[in-house]
Design an enzyme around this catalytic site. Structure first.
Site, PDB file in Angstrom:
ATOM      1  NE  ARG A  45      -2.821   2.357   3.396  1.00 46.72           N
ATOM      2  CZ  ARG A  45      -3.352   3.488   2.919  1.00 46.72           C
ATOM      3  NH1 ARG A  45      -3.749   3.564   1.671  1.00 46.72           N
ATOM      4  NH2 ARG A  45      -3.481   4.556   3.693  1.00 46.72           N
ATOM      5  CD  GLU A  68      -7.258   3.102   3.611  1.00 50.96           C
ATOM      6  OE1 GLU A  68      -6.189   3.615   4.053  1.00 50.96           O
ATOM      7  OE2 GLU A  68      -8.262   3.788   3.364  1.00 50.96           O
ATOM      8  CG  ASP A 109      -3.469  16.215   6.669  1.00 48.27           C
ATOM      9  OD1 ASP A 109      -3.754  17.315   6.203  1.00 48.27           O
ATOM     10  OD2 ASP A 109      -3.639  15.132   6.068  1.00 48.27           O
TER      11      ASP A 109
HETATM   12  N1  HPA Z   1      -7.285  10.215   9.571  1.00 45.14           N
HETATM   13  C1  HPA Z   1      -7.605   9.092   8.936  1.00 45.14           C
HETATM   14  N2  HPA Z   1      -7.094   8.769   7.781  1.00 45.14           N
HETATM   15  C2  HPA Z   1      -6.222   9.595   7.215  1.00 45.14           C
HETATM   16  C3  HPA Z   1      -5.851  10.778   7.810  1.00 45.14           C
HETATM   17  C4  HPA Z   1      -6.419  11.107   9.056  1.00 45.14           C
HETATM   18  O1  HPA Z   1      -6.140  12.142   9.646  1.00 45.14           O
HETATM   19  N3  HPA Z   1      -4.963  11.394   6.987  1.00 45.14           N
HETATM   20  C5  HPA Z   1      -4.798  10.583   5.916  1.00 45.14           C
HETATM   21  N4  HPA Z   1      -5.557   9.494   6.043  1.00 45.14           N
END
Ligand code: HPA
Length: 247
Positions: A88, A181, A204
């Protein structure tokens, strides 16, 4: 023959599959990196492409979002298409001392999902990555001078409005990334006896209000795809090089 969710003929999917969440990313990566690239599945627009990367047969396919979607594709890839390795390539939110743009290799995936328990008699499964894939990705990252962090991640079923205390709990357990996932991918891979790994870019930061710019996302994704593609070939290339040294 095809499956309920994949239109490809058996034989048209390679033993090794790269699995981004977004099917359009699968298309973009396939068009960028694969020669002799053929679209092999389109059902529900979960696009899949098979081609060659430096001579090696590879399929790149979207998984969709969340464990149920990912697990459907991984199960059919393993059972019907005899896929042996799935990596992945995705994104995750960061926790603790990770930075935007960091690359995480998910050694393990904890989860709030009940999916693995449904298959494991209600018990907690230790959803772990394949060691050989981890070793190869790690060796290739070192070779290419790409910083890669071995990490624990958390696969959540709730993108919105999950457990309010979760970030503190994750930090307390030195879990560095949250996505949706990997725990399902690892659980299915363990059951189906195939190799699996997740490599994730931190897009993020969940405790600071920091987000990756779109152009940096694109660069990060392509760098991650190239790293994984090269790492899948690493033992073949090493064998060729040591063969040519000996000759
Ligand atoms: N939460 C869940 N899944 C995600 C996030 C998140 O902040 N960022 C990228 N995939």
């Amino acid at each position: 023959m095809s499956t309920p969710h994949i239109t490809a003929e058996v034989g048209s999917i390679a033993p090794t599959v790269l699995l981004p969440g977004d099917p359009l990313r699968a298309q973009h990566i396939a068009k960028e990196f694969l020669s002799e690239c053929v679209e092999v599945s389109t059902r529900r627009n979960m696009l899949a492409y098979t081609g060659r990367y430096r001579g090696e047969h590879i399929t790149i396919m979207g998984s969709g979002m969340g464990i149920p979607s990912c697990a459907i594709y991984v199960t059919e890839l393993a059972r019907v298409y005899r896929v042996k390795r799935i990596v992945r390539i995705g994104t995750c939110g960061g926790i603790g001392d990770v930075e935007i743009g960091d690359l995480l290799m998910a050694q393990s995936a904890a989860t709030d999902s009940n999916f693995n328990r449904l298959h494991f008699g209600g018990h907690d499964l230790s959803a772990c990555a394949d060691f050989e894939l981890m070793r190869d990705v790690s060796a290739q990252a070192e070779r290419a001078s790409i910083a890669l962090r071995v990490a624990h991640v958390f696969s959540t079923d709730c993108f919105y409005d999950g457990d309010a205390d979760i970030l503190g709990l994750l930090a307390r357990h030195h879990i560095s990334g949250i996505e949706m996932e990997s725990a399902g991918l690892y659980g299915v891979a363990m059951r189906e006896s195939i190799q699996a790994l997740s490599v994730l870019t931190v897009t993020d930061h969940l405790e600071r209000d920091e987000h990756m710019a779109p152009d940096q996302r694109e660069r990060g994704l392509m760098q991650m795809a190239e790293l994984v593609l090269d790492s899948l070939l690493i033992r073949k290339i090493d064998a060729q090089e040591s063969g040519s040294t000996k000759a």
